[in-house]
Design an enzyme around this catalytic site. Structure first.
Site, PDB file in Angstrom:
ATOM      1  N   THR A  14       0.837  -1.212   0.000  1.00 14.48           N
ATOM      2  CA  THR A  14       0.000   0.000   0.000  1.00 14.48           C
ATOM      3  C   THR A  14       0.868   1.257   0.000  1.00 14.48           C
ATOM      4  OG1 THR A  14      -1.633  -1.226   1.275  1.00 14.48           O
ATOM      5  CG2 THR A  14      -1.856   1.169   1.258  1.00 14.48           C
ATOM      6  N   VAL A  15       1.812   1.347   0.931  1.00 11.93           N
ATOM      7  CA  VAL A  15       2.590   2.584   1.060  1.00 11.93           C
ATOM      8  C   VAL A  15       3.681   2.653  -0.018  1.00 11.93           C
ATOM      9  CG1 VAL A  15       3.873   4.061   2.638  1.00 11.93           C
ATOM     10  CG2 VAL A  15       2.166   2.499   3.557  1.00 11.93           C
ATOM     11  N   VAL A 132       3.335   7.353  12.391  1.00 12.54           N
ATOM     12  CA  VAL A 132       2.261   7.716  13.325  1.00 12.54           C
ATOM     13  C   VAL A 132       1.272   8.646  12.630  1.00 12.54           C
ATOM     14  CG1 VAL A 132       1.714   8.660  15.594  1.00 12.54           C
ATOM     15  CG2 VAL A 132       3.952   7.645  15.201  1.00 12.54           C
ATOM     16  N   GLY A 134      -0.222   8.344   9.902  1.00 18.52           N
ATOM     17  CA  GLY A 134      -0.134   8.349   8.436  1.00 18.52           C
ATOM     18  C   GLY A 134       0.178   9.712   7.860  1.00 18.52           C
ATOM     19  N   GLY A 187     -11.606  -5.285   3.574  1.00 19.95           N
ATOM     20  CA  GLY A 187     -10.188  -4.914   3.520  1.00 19.95           C
ATOM     21  C   GLY A 187      -9.825  -3.749   4.430  1.00 19.95           C
ATOM     22  N   GLU A 190      -7.089  -5.995   8.960  1.00 18.01           N
ATOM     23  CA  GLU A 190      -6.186  -7.077   8.541  1.00 18.01           C
ATOM     24  C   GLU A 190      -6.842  -8.441   8.778  1.00 18.01           C
ATOM     25  OE1 GLU A 190      -3.002  -6.658   7.443  1.00 18.01           O
ATOM     26  OE2 GLU A 190      -3.039  -4.482   7.654  1.00 18.01           O
ATOM     27  N   LYS A 205       2.466   3.465  18.321  1.00 15.92           N
ATOM     28  CA  LYS A 205       2.448   4.868  17.893  1.00 15.92           C
ATOM     29  C   LYS A 205       2.586   5.825  19.081  1.00 15.92           C
ATOM     30  CE  LYS A 205      -0.457   3.717  13.937  1.00 15.92           C
ATOM     31  NZ  LYS A 205      -1.872   3.552  13.538  1.00 15.92           N
ATOM     32  N   GLY A 303      -3.611   4.819   4.612  1.00 21.64           N
ATOM     33  CA  GLY A 303      -4.004   4.950   3.208  1.00 21.64           C
ATOM     34  C   GLY A 303      -2.816   5.298   2.337  1.00 21.64           C
TER      35      GLY A 303
HETATM   36  N1  LIG Z   1      -1.020   0.888   5.025  1.00 23.20           N
HETATM   37  C1  LIG Z   1      -1.028   2.054   5.637  1.00 23.20           C
HETATM   38  O1  LIG Z   1      -1.902   2.867   5.437  1.00 23.20           O
HETATM   39  C2  LIG Z   1       0.096   2.408   6.592  1.00 23.20           C
HETATM   40  C3  LIG Z   1       0.011   3.596   7.327  1.00 23.20           C
HETATM   41  C4  LIG Z   1       1.054   3.962   8.162  1.00 23.20           C
HETATM   42  C5  LIG Z   1       2.143   3.131   8.282  1.00 23.20           C
HETATM   43  N2  LIG Z   1       2.180   1.953   7.583  1.00 23.20           N
HETATM   44  C6  LIG Z   1       3.371   1.118   7.732  1.00 23.20           C
HETATM   45  O2  LIG Z   1       4.019   1.043   6.462  1.00 23.20           O
HETATM   46  C7  LIG Z   1       4.668  -0.218   6.337  1.00 23.20           C
HETATM   47  C8  LIG Z   1       4.154  -0.899   5.087  1.00 23.20           C
HETATM   48  O3  LIG Z   1       2.751  -1.071   5.189  1.00 23.20           O
HETATM   49  P1  LIG Z   1       1.851  -1.516   3.949  1.00 23.20           P
HETATM   50  O4  LIG Z   1       0.439  -1.320   4.387  1.00 23.20           O
HETATM   51  O5  LIG Z   1       2.314  -0.850   2.711  1.00 23.20           O
HETATM   52  O6  LIG Z   1       2.158  -3.079   3.913  1.00 23.20           O
HETATM   53  P2  LIG Z   1       1.802  -4.124   2.769  1.00 23.20           P
HETATM   54  O7  LIG Z   1       0.786  -3.568   1.834  1.00 23.20           O
HETATM   55  O8  LIG Z   1       1.536  -5.415   3.445  1.00 23.20           O
HETATM   56  O9  LIG Z   1       3.185  -4.249   1.959  1.00 23.20           O
HETATM   57  C9  LIG Z   1       4.333  -4.858   2.511  1.00 23.20           C
HETATM   58  C10 LIG Z   1       5.363  -4.999   1.400  1.00 23.20           C
HETATM   59  O10 LIG Z   1       6.520  -5.582   1.974  1.00 23.20           O
HETATM   60  C11 LIG Z   1       6.958  -6.627   1.111  1.00 23.20           C
HETATM   61  N3  LIG Z   1       7.681  -7.638   1.879  1.00 23.20           N
HETATM   62  C12 LIG Z   1       7.209  -8.463   2.845  1.00 23.20           C
HETATM   63  N4  LIG Z   1       8.190  -9.245   3.313  1.00 23.20           N
HETATM   64  C13 LIG Z   1       9.292  -8.917   2.627  1.00 23.20           C
HETATM   65  C14 LIG Z   1      10.630  -9.387   2.643  1.00 23.20           C
HETATM   66  N5  LIG Z   1      11.013 -10.381   3.432  1.00 23.20           N
HETATM   67  N6  LIG Z   1      11.513  -8.825   1.797  1.00 23.20           N
HETATM   68  C15 LIG Z   1      11.132  -7.831   0.958  1.00 23.20           C
HETATM   69  N7  LIG Z   1       9.880  -7.331   0.905  1.00 23.20           N
HETATM   70  C16 LIG Z   1       8.982  -7.885   1.719  1.00 23.20           C
HETATM   71  C17 LIG Z   1       5.699  -7.187   0.483  1.00 23.20           C
HETATM   72  O11 LIG Z   1       6.040  -7.868  -0.712  1.00 23.20           O
HETATM   73  P3  LIG Z   1       4.929  -8.482  -1.706  1.00 23.20           P
HETATM   74  O12 LIG Z   1       4.205  -7.296  -2.265  1.00 23.20           O
HETATM   75  O13 LIG Z   1       5.717  -9.192  -2.734  1.00 23.20           O
HETATM   76  O14 LIG Z   1       4.072  -9.367  -0.856  1.00 23.20           O
HETATM   77  C18 LIG Z   1       4.903  -5.902   0.263  1.00 23.20           C
HETATM   78  O15 LIG Z   1       5.242  -5.315  -0.968  1.00 23.20           O
HETATM   79  C19 LIG Z   1       4.378  -0.972   7.629  1.00 23.20           C
HETATM   80  O16 LIG Z   1       5.413  -0.753   8.546  1.00 23.20           O
HETATM   81  C20 LIG Z   1       3.107  -0.298   8.130  1.00 23.20           C
HETATM   82  O17 LIG Z   1       2.951  -0.411   9.524  1.00 23.20           O
HETATM   83  C21 LIG Z   1       1.184   1.589   6.747  1.00 23.20           C
END
Ligand SMILES: NC(=O)c1ccc[n+]([C@@H]2O[C@H](COP(=O)([O-])OP(=O)(O)OC[C@H]3O[C@@H](n4cnc5c(N)ncnc54)[C@H](OP(=O)(O)O)[C@@H]3O)[C@@H](O)[C@H]2O)c1
Length: 429
Positions: A14-15, A132, A134, A187, A190, A205, A303
């Site tokens: 996502t990010v 924290v 977003g 979605g 989680e 956070k 997001g």
């Molecule tokens: N989503 C949000 O809105 C949000 C907001 C604030 C902070 N965050 C933080 O941002 C970070 C990412 O969140 P996200 O929501 O973007 O997560 P996500 O959608 O689950 O994406 C995680 C990514 O990491 C990759 N990955 C997993 N294991 C790996 C490994 N061993 N080596 C290399 N790449 C690997 C995955 O690969 P694949 O794509 O190939 O599976 C995926 O592309 C997290 O720390 C989360 O807490 C997220």
């Protein structure tokens, strides 16, 4: 000549996906600092379909390799998780003196102190605005804008999933389990919702915010954490009758004995209060300072767009050289949160006591509370529920946590009381 900064992005979910698409379109988003161009990327699966052309970037199977690559000037970690590849790659980049930008709250809350030491040793910036709230700028606000004041407390709503669930429960009169299942299907939550509903995500956070606010080493293990799993629709309805809504609040304040108290728990807030008015997946935060009495910010906590924008703000800081110590003061001088006397903390609470429908039950409850020194502020007695059960609902005046815990234990032991009383704290005004 415009400097070109080569950005390595580990994690394309996502990010990461949002950041890559944004930088492809606007590499000059921070003209004062130069141009930001993604050169290398890394994720778990190379073949997974993505909504951008992954072939446009050099692929790395291993995030540590991407961090070390001479083609990476700024390493952006968007994998997630407190340990494993996220931590290894961030350490690899910092060890080489490379700037790191991350959205990883678990990593910073649990290992922030040691990473800050490493960053300071090699002179590498370590930035985490997106970790924290977003896209709502809480980290820079505390690390930079509040440096001229002494922060007294920070408190707010830091988990959008829980706030969405609580809002839906209230609006649609639905049970916790139903709303959670629907949020997962859509979605919004989680597949494994433990981090969110157990309060652990909010605890990560608020640990980070507390470290920034008070210039301490983040001490996640010190956080007192209670999630929303036990919040029942009945309590949401009863709270509303008393003029409140239930929110999962995260707060941090300096205690009288010099420690930093960090807590996550459900709390009642008056319906007109900004926390009650924060609905759906929105986040909100109050900052109270000595000179600046109260600041309130509210905005998206997650997001693709908002979180990628927060990462860009950090990248711009690196490019323009606008970088501060990780947690306000030099890493070698950071003290942990320290211990706090939780039992001595004072506040108001909501109590729901389920009693048998029989004469004397109400008197037994109020007498026990009076004997424990708990003073009642408001009171609601509801009609008999089912099978002769009657909820007695009350709010108290200020009471010490130790005292109310003893009182609840005593109530639970009364023969008229049918189940363990439900205690929910009331948010401070
Ligand atoms: N989503 C949000 O809105 C949000 C907001 C604030 C902070 N965050 C933080 O941002 C970070 C990412 O969140 P996200 O929501 O973007 O997560 P996500 O959608 O689950 O994406 C995680 C990514 O990491 C990759 N990955 C997993 N294991 C790996 C490994 N061993 N080596 C290399 N790449 C690997 C995955 O690969 P694949 O794509 O190939 O599976 C995926 O592309 C997290 O720390 C989360 O807490 C997220």
């Amino acid at each position: 000549m415009t400097r070109v900064w080569k950005i390595g992005v580990a994690g394309l979910g996502t990010v990461g996906g949002g950041l890559i698409k944004y930088l492809a379109e606007f590499p000059d988003f921070a003209p004062a600092g130069g141009r930001a161009v993604v050169t290398g990327v890394c994720a778990r699966s190379r073949s997974r379909p993505r909504d951008f052309d992954v072939k446009a970037y050099a692929w790395h199977d291993d995030p540590v390799e991407l961090a070390k690559s001479p083609e990476t000037d700024i390493f952006v970690e968007l994998i997630g998780g407190s340990d494993g590849p996220a931590k290894a790659s961030v350490e690899a980049a910092l060890a080489l003196g490379k700037p790191v930008v991350t959205a990883n709250k678990a990593l910073i809350a649990e290992h922030g102190a040691e990473l800050a030491l490493l960053a300071e040793k090699t002179g590498a910036p370590l930035l985490f605005e997106a970790a924290v709230m977003g896209g709502t700028p809480a980290v820079k606000l505390l690390r930079e804008a509040m440096v001229g004041d002494e922060v007294i407390s920070v408190a707010g709503i830091l988990n959008g999933t829980c706030n969405y669930i609580l809002t839906e429960m209230e609006i649609h009169e639905r049970a916790f389990g139903d709303v959670l299942a629907e949020a997962q299907a859509k979605g919004y939550a989680e597949a494994d919702p433990t981090m969110d509903i157990g309060g652990f995500d909010a605890a990560h956070k608020i640990t980070i915010l507390a470290a920034l606010a008070f210039g301490r080493a983040p001490s996640y293990a010190a956080a007192e954490i209670e999630g929303v799993e036990q919040v029942e629709l009945l309590d949401i309805r009863l709270a509303r009758e008393l003029g409140y809504r239930i929110r999962l609040t995260a707060s941090a304040e300096k205690s009288a004995d010099g420690g930093v108290s960090v807590r996550v728990h459900p709390a009642l807030a008056p319906i007109a209060h900004p926390l009650s008015q924060t609905v759906g997946a929105t986040n909100a935060l109050f900052i109270q300072g000595k000179k600046i009495p109260k600041i309130f910010i509210q905005g998206p906590g997650a997001g693709e767009g908002p979180t990628a924008a927060a990462c860009c703000a950090d990248i711009a800081d690196v490019m323009t050289g606008a970088v501060r110590p990780v947690f306000q003061r030099p890493a070698a001088r950071l003290q942990p949160f320290g211990s706090v006397n939780a039992d001595g903390r004072v506040g108001r609470v909501y109590l729901r006591v389920m009693v048998k429908d029989e004469a004397g039950a109400l008197a037994a409850v109020t007498e026990a509370l009076a004997e424990e020194g708990v003073s009642i502020d408001s009171f609601l007695q509801k009609p008999v529920e089912d099978e002769g059960r009657v909820p007695i609902v009350l709010t108290t005046h200020d009471v010490a946590e130790g005292k109310i815990k003893d009182a609840v234990e005593r109530l639970a032991g009364l023969p008229q009381v049918l189940e363990s009383p439900r205690l929910i704290r009331i948010a401070r005004p």
